[in-house]
Design a protein around this motif. Structure first.
Motif, PDB file in Angstrom:
ATOM      1  N   THR A 412       0.808  -1.227   0.000  1.00 29.25           N
ATOM      2  CA  THR A 412       0.000   0.000   0.000  1.00 29.25           C
ATOM      3  C   THR A 412       0.840   1.275   0.000  1.00 29.25           C
ATOM      4  O   THR A 412       0.521   2.224  -0.734  1.00 29.25           O
ATOM      5  N   PRO A 413       1.930   1.390   0.797  1.00 30.32           N
ATOM      6  CA  PRO A 413       2.708   2.633   0.757  1.00 30.32           C
ATOM      7  C   PRO A 413       3.282   2.941  -0.620  1.00 30.32           C
ATOM      8  O   PRO A 413       3.518   4.103  -0.961  1.00 30.32           O
ATOM      9  N   ILE A 414       3.497   1.901  -1.421  1.00 28.81           N
ATOM     10  CA  ILE A 414       4.044   2.097  -2.770  1.00 28.81           C
ATOM     11  C   ILE A 414       2.937   2.466  -3.764  1.00 28.81           C
ATOM     12  O   ILE A 414       3.168   3.187  -4.736  1.00 28.81           O
ATOM     13  N   LEU A 415       1.722   1.988  -3.483  1.00 24.38           N
ATOM     14  CA  LEU A 415       0.613   2.148  -4.424  1.00 24.38           C
ATOM     15  C   LEU A 415      -0.288   3.332  -4.101  1.00 24.38           C
ATOM     16  O   LEU A 415      -1.277   3.548  -4.797  1.00 24.38           O
ATOM     17  N   ALA A 416      -0.016   4.050  -3.043  1.00 19.40           N
ATOM     18  CA  ALA A 416      -0.936   5.074  -2.538  1.00 19.40           C
ATOM     19  C   ALA A 416      -1.435   5.998  -3.645  1.00 19.40           C
ATOM     20  O   ALA A 416      -0.680   6.445  -4.503  1.00 19.40           O
ATOM     21  N   GLY A 417      -2.747   6.286  -3.604  1.00 13.24           N
ATOM     22  CA  GLY A 417      -3.358   7.167  -4.593  1.00 13.24           C
ATOM     23  C   GLY A 417      -4.850   6.927  -4.667  1.00 13.24           C
ATOM     24  O   GLY A 417      -5.368   5.962  -4.094  1.00 13.24           O
ATOM     25  N   LEU A 474     -23.026 -11.519  -5.742  1.00 17.59           N
ATOM     26  CA  LEU A 474     -21.638 -11.897  -6.009  1.00 17.59           C
ATOM     27  C   LEU A 474     -21.261 -11.560  -7.444  1.00 17.59           C
ATOM     28  O   LEU A 474     -20.185 -11.010  -7.707  1.00 17.59           O
ATOM     29  N   ALA A 475     -22.154 -11.872  -8.377  1.00 15.09           N
ATOM     30  CA  ALA A 475     -21.878 -11.563  -9.785  1.00 15.09           C
ATOM     31  C   ALA A 475     -21.697 -10.072  -9.995  1.00 15.09           C
ATOM     32  O   ALA A 475     -20.794  -9.632 -10.723  1.00 15.09           O
ATOM     33  N   SER A 476     -22.537  -9.277  -9.333  1.00 10.22           N
ATOM     34  CA  SER A 476     -22.462  -7.816  -9.479  1.00 10.22           C
ATOM     35  C   SER A 476     -21.158  -7.266  -8.899  1.00 10.22           C
ATOM     36  O   SER A 476     -20.484  -6.432  -9.525  1.00 10.22           O
ATOM     37  N   LEU A 477     -20.780  -7.739  -7.696  1.00  8.84           N
ATOM     38  CA  LEU A 477     -19.555  -7.244  -7.055  1.00  8.84           C
ATOM     39  C   LEU A 477     -18.307  -7.691  -7.810  1.00  8.84           C
ATOM     40  O   LEU A 477     -17.328  -6.940  -7.909  1.00  8.84           O
ATOM     41  N   LEU A 478     -18.337  -8.885  -8.340  1.00  9.13           N
ATOM     42  CA  LEU A 478     -17.203  -9.349  -9.142  1.00  9.13           C
ATOM     43  C   LEU A 478     -17.024  -8.491 -10.394  1.00  9.13           C
ATOM     44  O   LEU A 478     -15.900  -8.123 -10.757  1.00  9.13           O
ATOM     45  N   LYS A 479     -18.137  -8.168 -11.036  1.00  2.64           N
ATOM     46  CA  LYS A 479     -18.070  -7.338 -12.241  1.00  2.64           C
ATOM     47  C   LYS A 479     -17.507  -5.965 -11.915  1.00  2.64           C
ATOM     48  O   LYS A 479     -16.637  -5.440 -12.630  1.00  2.64           O
ATOM     49  N   ASP A 480     -17.979  -5.384 -10.810  1.00  2.00           N
ATOM     50  CA  ASP A 480     -17.483  -4.060 -10.408  1.00  2.00           C
ATOM     51  C   ASP A 480     -15.992  -4.117 -10.081  1.00  2.00           C
ATOM     52  O   ASP A 480     -15.213  -3.242 -10.495  1.00  2.00           O
ATOM     53  N   PHE A 481     -15.579  -5.151  -9.365  1.00  2.00           N
ATOM     54  CA  PHE A 481     -14.181  -5.278  -8.972  1.00  2.00           C
ATOM     55  C   PHE A 481     -13.275  -5.430 -10.195  1.00  2.00           C
ATOM     56  O   PHE A 481     -12.206  -4.809 -10.283  1.00  2.00           O
ATOM     57  N   GLN A 482     -13.705  -6.234 -11.146  1.00  2.00           N
ATOM     58  CA  GLN A 482     -12.862  -6.488 -12.311  1.00  2.00           C
ATOM     59  C   GLN A 482     -12.801  -5.292 -13.261  1.00  2.00           C
ATOM     60  O   GLN A 482     -11.931  -5.233 -14.126  1.00  2.00           O
ATOM     61  N   GLN A 483     -13.702  -4.336 -13.080  1.00  2.00           N
ATOM     62  CA  GLN A 483     -13.672  -3.123 -13.904  1.00  2.00           C
ATOM     63  C   GLN A 483     -12.821  -2.018 -13.274  1.00  2.00           C
ATOM     64  O   GLN A 483     -12.585  -0.975 -13.900  1.00  2.00           O
ATOM     65  N   GLN A 484     -12.373  -2.234 -12.046  1.00  2.00           N
ATOM     66  CA  GLN A 484     -11.568  -1.215 -11.373  1.00  2.00           C
ATOM     67  C   GLN A 484     -10.178  -1.120 -12.008  1.00  2.00           C
ATOM     68  O   GLN A 484      -9.557  -2.144 -12.327  1.00  2.00           O
ATOM     69  N   PRO A 485      -9.666   0.103 -12.217  1.00  2.00           N
ATOM     70  CA  PRO A 485      -8.283   0.253 -12.696  1.00  2.00           C
ATOM     71  C   PRO A 485      -7.318  -0.370 -11.685  1.00  2.00           C
ATOM     72  O   PRO A 485      -7.526  -0.266 -10.462  1.00  2.00           O
ATOM     73  N   LEU A 486      -6.285  -1.013 -12.155  1.00  2.00           N
ATOM     74  CA  LEU A 486      -5.322  -1.663 -11.270  1.00  2.00           C
ATOM     75  C   LEU A 486      -4.322  -0.623 -10.742  1.00  2.00           C
ATOM     76  O   LEU A 486      -3.621   0.030 -11.538  1.00  2.00           O
ATOM     77  N   PRO A 487      -4.239  -0.450  -9.417  1.00  2.00           N
ATOM     78  CA  PRO A 487      -3.433   0.638  -8.864  1.00  2.00           C
ATOM     79  C   PRO A 487      -1.927   0.458  -9.043  1.00  2.00           C
ATOM     80  O   PRO A 487      -1.172   1.402  -8.826  1.00  2.00           O
ATOM     81  N   TRP A 488      -1.479  -0.716  -9.460  1.00  2.00           N
ATOM     82  CA  TRP A 488      -0.042  -0.917  -9.640  1.00  2.00           C
ATOM     83  C   TRP A 488       0.399  -0.673 -11.086  1.00  2.00           C
ATOM     84  O   TRP A 488       1.601  -0.753 -11.383  1.00  2.00           O
ATOM     85  N   LYS A 489      -0.527  -0.371 -11.984  1.00  2.00           N
ATOM     86  CA  LYS A 489      -0.149  -0.187 -13.383  1.00  2.00           C
ATOM     87  C   LYS A 489       0.668   1.085 -13.603  1.00  2.00           C
ATOM     88  O   LYS A 489       1.370   1.221 -14.605  1.00  2.00           O
ATOM     89  N   ALA A 490       0.576   2.010 -12.665  1.00  2.00           N
ATOM     90  CA  ALA A 490       1.323   3.275 -12.814  1.00  2.00           C
ATOM     91  C   ALA A 490       2.765   3.148 -12.379  1.00  2.00           C
ATOM     92  O   ALA A 490       3.566   4.068 -12.561  1.00  2.00           O
ATOM     93  N   LEU A 491       3.143   2.014 -11.786  1.00  2.00           N
ATOM     94  CA  LEU A 491       4.521   1.847 -11.296  1.00  2.00           C
ATOM     95  C   LEU A 491       5.499   1.670 -12.456  1.00  2.00           C
ATOM     96  O   LEU A 491       5.179   1.092 -13.477  1.00  2.00           O
TER      97      LEU A 491
END
Length: 491
Positions: A412-417, A474-491
């Motif tokens: 988390t300290p590396i990915l903060a944002g 569960l299906a709805s939350l999984l869909k929402d989670f998988q659509q989230q931008p990945l916070p480590w892609k900016a590294l």
């Protein structure tokens, strides 16, 4: 300034009496001295918040002023800065202290007041187990006194005077072969502050781990692994002395986080290290897991069964069975954490972690994206099967998801944002639902065990219906989670 490196170990009165008879001490002169210590703090406990200790020690006719930093103890090991000079009671000369610490103490000088005292007899032996290694072994027996109350002190301190940290752990392992010694999870001052505040035992959650992108990969693993041990040990006493389910829950979380870290770093760790320790932690987690399952069943599932199509007599029968099994399981968990095998595991694992060679191949910053990509891919692969009528598939998804979430928390300290905040919120909702589904699956297994031979399937049918009702969410939350931008892609 000196750096104090020591291991603290608690022991029984019987073991304390047997210590002097150990072969390693047979030809070494024992020194004995009464030590009376007064610890100081401000009225609002500023020094405690800053994790610092200021004390006056009476040692015969001599008085010493001591200032220490106070890091967390891990498997009894403390490494901290220490300043000690001759003094007189009530006088505070901080001129010998290093800059930042001195400035703080100077600003608080007029507000310092006695907070608590310790009073104990110290027996010491100076050991030289190998050439170039000198270790002071001290046995302390006495008490802490705070707010008119006393708490027993009975512990060993092994202080490294010359040599390496590994030499301390070797000596502890040798002592543990014949004496039941347990790594102490808190210092005398920490125990005194709890006594001073008359604080009840409370479950402790994991603290953030201060990882940095510039760290070596093994250095980061070492920091995370020792933090997990600290989390586990902070809940030991609660598991052994309290019926509050949260202690067992937090102890399990600590072990799961630790095993997740081992798996995350497995490609970089010695094969023998993983092969030796991962099964031991898995075995301990399983013992605590059984207790956790019955705790959840009693506290959450059984009350909900009032809505199930089954008679009151059947629910009461389940309650009696669950209480009996839960009590037996709790005894097993307590026995596990009081065992010599557990005490030795803490010491052996800590020694092995500290002995891991640092890698020079790359920093943590380049390691993070590859690890998180791998775990995110695993979650995605298992998500489809988890939406069907398969508890095993949902459990598999839950395991993969936990490994991903723990890894994100480690970094988390590396990915903060802001991207991380949204990702974490989405992950939290999904984890909660996966946890509820897992509780229902476990409840079905426990009910089947309790109702073995019974023709009444009303409760089993009701539990299955509860699971089915959660699958759209569960299906709805999984869909929402998988659509989230990945916070480590900016590294």
């Amino acid at each position: 300034m000196a750096t104090e490196t020591e291991i603290k170990l608690s022991l029984s009165a019987r073991a304390a009496s047997a210590l002097a008879k150990q072969a390693m001490l047979s030809n070494i002169e024992r020194q004995r001295q009464l030590l009376i210590n007064t610890y100081y703090d401000t009225q609002d406990k500023r020094l405690r918040r800053e994790r610092m200790v200021v004390r006056h020690r009476q040692k015969g006719r001599q008085w010493l002023l001591t200032v220490k930093t106070a890091p967390m103890l891990t498997a009894g090991l403390a490494q901290r800065s220490e300043w000690e000079v001759p003094s007189r009671p009530g006088e505070f000369d901080f001129s010998h202290i290093d800059g930042g610490v001195r400035d703080l103490l100077e600003s608080l000088r007029d507000d310092l007041q006695p907070a608590f005292t310790t009073h104990f007899m110290r027996d010491t032996w100076l050991l030289e187990p190998h050439a170039g290694v000198r270790i002071e072994l001290a046995l302390d027996r006495g008490w802490i006194e705070a707010r008119g109350q006393r708490q027993t002190i009975r512990e060993i301190e092994l202080e490294l005077l010359a040599g390496e940290v590994g030499d301390l752990f070797e000596l502890v392992a040798e002592l543990q072969a014949s004496l039941p010694l347990h790594p102490e999870s808190s210092s005398k001052s920490e125990r005194a502050y709890r006594l001073l505040a008359d604080l009840p035992l409370t479950a402790v959650k994991a603290l953030p781990v201060p990882t940095e992108a510039a760290m070596s990969r093994i250095g980061a693993f070492r920091l995370i692994a020792l933090s997990c041990l600290n989390h586990l040990q902070n809940n030991e006493a609660g598991v052994c002395r309290s019926d509050d389910p949260e202690f067992v829950h937090q102890a399990r979380v600590a072990i799961r986080r630790l095993r997740s870290a081992i798996r995350l770093w497995q490609p970089l760790l010695p094969e023998a290290f993983v092969a030796r320790f991962d099964p031991l932690w898995h075995d301990l987690a399983s013992k605590l897991g059984d207790t956790r399952n019955w705790d959840v069943f009693l506290a959450e599932t059984l009350p909900a069964l009032a809505d199930a199509p089954s008679g009151r007599i059947e629910v009461e029968r389940l309650l009696r069975h669950a209480r009996r099994r839960g009590a037996n399981s709790r005894k097993a968990s307590r026995s596990a954490l009081r065992s010599t095998a557990y005490s030795r595991l803490l010491i052996d694992f800590s020694a092995a972690v500290l002995a891991l060679p640092d890698d020079a191949a790359g920093s943590l910053g380049g390691f993070v994206p590859r690890c998180l990509d791998k775990r995110a891919k695993r979650v995605k692969e298992r998500a489809v099967a988890a939406l069907g009528d398969d508890d095993v598939a949902r459990h598999s998804l839950r395991v993969a998801f936990k490994q991903l979430r723990y890894a994100v928390e480690f970094f988390t300290p590396i990915l903060a944002g802001p991207v991380l905040v949204n990702y974490h919120q989405s992950a939290s909702g999904l984890q909660d639902l996966l946890g509820r589904l897992n509780d229902l699956a476990v409840a079905s297994q426990l009910v089947a065990e309790a109702q073995a031979g019974s023709k009444d399937q009303g409760i089993a049918v009701w539990l299955a219906a509860q699971t089915d009702s959660l699958l759209p969410e569960l299906a709805s939350l999984l869909k929402d989670f998988q659509q989230q931008p990945l916070p480590w892609k900016a590294l």
